[in-house]
Design an enzyme around this catalytic site. Structure first.
Site, PDB file in Angstrom:
ATOM      1  CG  HIS A 123      12.800 -19.943  26.645  1.00 11.13           C
ATOM      2  ND1 HIS A 123      14.089 -19.782  27.093  1.00 11.13           N
ATOM      3  CD2 HIS A 123      12.255 -20.925  27.407  1.00 11.13           C
ATOM      4  CE1 HIS A 123      14.338 -20.623  28.076  1.00 11.13           C
ATOM      5  NE2 HIS A 123      13.222 -21.329  28.290  1.00 11.13           N
ATOM      6  CG  ASP A 125       9.600 -22.569  30.609  1.00 12.34           C
ATOM      7  OD1 ASP A 125      10.529 -22.505  29.786  1.00 12.34           O
ATOM      8  OD2 ASP A 125       9.776 -22.670  31.845  1.00 12.34           O
ATOM      9  CG  HIS A 283      13.179 -18.436  31.736  1.00 12.58           C
ATOM     10  ND1 HIS A 283      11.823 -18.568  31.546  1.00 12.58           N
ATOM     11  CD2 HIS A 283      13.692 -19.682  31.560  1.00 12.58           C
ATOM     12  CE1 HIS A 283      11.529 -19.825  31.266  1.00 12.58           C
ATOM     13  NE2 HIS A 283      12.656 -20.526  31.249  1.00 12.58           N
ATOM     14  NE  ARG A 298      10.975 -26.622  33.601  1.00 16.79           N
ATOM     15  CZ  ARG A 298      11.246 -26.616  32.305  1.00 16.79           C
ATOM     16  NH1 ARG A 298      12.068 -25.705  31.794  1.00 16.79           N
ATOM     17  NH2 ARG A 298      10.722 -27.535  31.505  1.00 16.79           N
TER      18      ARG A 298
END
Length: 307
Positions: A123, A125, A283, A298
């Protein structure tokens, strides 16, 4: 492979680094032929304060698309400060963020949480937003003794190596991206609909242009549900060309992210960090470690509207 010319480094006076710290000696170790490099001899806490050092890292990110560093003893404030050099940070509508450090999302998989399967799909983000993430800075807080790697994929290389007839076919296609069918799928129906109402499906080009490098990027992923402008005479002779023809084409395009030649795989250690350009990569967080514990933090960076 041919790379688009990169922008010149910014001319800026360096900001002060930590008192008494030696001037960083940054070295670069490419990890594959197409994507990923490990940086040595640098601390991101210093790059948050040093304009020249940050500019060097920013240029390397454009070239390698994902950068890796080990032994980064960052505080949460330093983590946020470094990520904020790229631009404003974004919240996540499902995961939320640390109340003391807005924009810092805790991705904790521990014994109190059942296995989840959001991350272990390829995917990009936030493509369900009108302005998907520009990138992110991810730090490992705790890692399993083995497993829990993350894979990144060079989607500019994936586009470059498509057959020419496929490039021609998809050049002006657009597609929908949905949070409702991914994060929303596990919610009760009313909550799912409320989430969809707050974040309506976004529409993006199937091939986007990187706003800095000019690279053409294959821009479909696991959030992509369907093409919105496929059903035209040049694509469809009979209904069979549209259904399942369009779905088959989308499946083929999404499958390009699984090609190993476009990938780099990173094995986490405590205080290692990945910085990636979300505009040109996908990723996949490998979930092969449960019930071991994996804790990550993150900081996602607000992006622009794909074109």
């Amino acid at each position: 492979m041919t790379r688009t010319a990169q922008p010149k480094e910014k001319a800026a006076a360096p900001a002060p680094v930590r008192p008494g710290a030696p001037r960083p000696s940054l070295t670069v170790e490419p990890l594959t032929c197409t994507i990923g490099a490990e940086l040595h001899g640098v601390q991101l806490a210093d790059a948050a304060r040093d304009d020249d050092l940050f500019a060097r890292i920013e240029l390397l990110l454009l070239r390698y698309k994902v950068l890796f560093l080990r032994d980064q003893d960052l505080t949460r404030a330093e983590h946020v400060a470094f990520a904020s050099r790229f631009g404003p940070l974004e919240d996540h509508p499902v995961a939320g963020s640390d109340p003391e450090h807005p924009g810092l999302v805790r991705i904790y998989k521990d014994l109190d949480s059942a296995p989840e399967h959001y991350e272990n799909s390829l995917h990009c983000d936030g493509t369900w937003r009108e302005t998907p993430s520009m990138g992110a800075v991810l730090r490992c807080v705790e890692t399993p003794p083995v497993g829990g790697d993350t894979i990144w994929v060079d989607m500019a290389e994936a586009h470059r190596r498509l057959p020419q007839h496929t490039k021609d076919r998809i050049a002006d296609l657009r597609a929908r991206h949905s949070i409702e069918s991914s994060f929303g799928a596990v919610l009760p129906v009313e909550e799912r609909r409320a989430l969809a109402a707050k974040y309506p499906d976004a529409e993006h080009p199937v091939v986007r242009t990187h706003p800095v490098t000019g690279e053409q990027i294959l821009f479909v992923n696991s959030f992509t549900t369907h093409f919105v402008n496929y059903h035209r005479p040049e694509h469809v002779r009979f209904g069979q060309d549209y259904a399942p023809g369009a779905a088959d084409l989308l499946t083929y395009l999404r499958s390009q992210a699984a090609v190993p030649e476009y990938q780099v795989r990173w094995r986490w250690t405590k205080n290692s960090v990945a910085v990636w350009d979300n505009r040109s990569t996908q990723h996949y967080a490998v979930q092969d470690y449960w019930p071991a514990v994996r804790k990550m933090e993150r900081a996602g960076i607000v992006g622009d509207r794909p074109f």
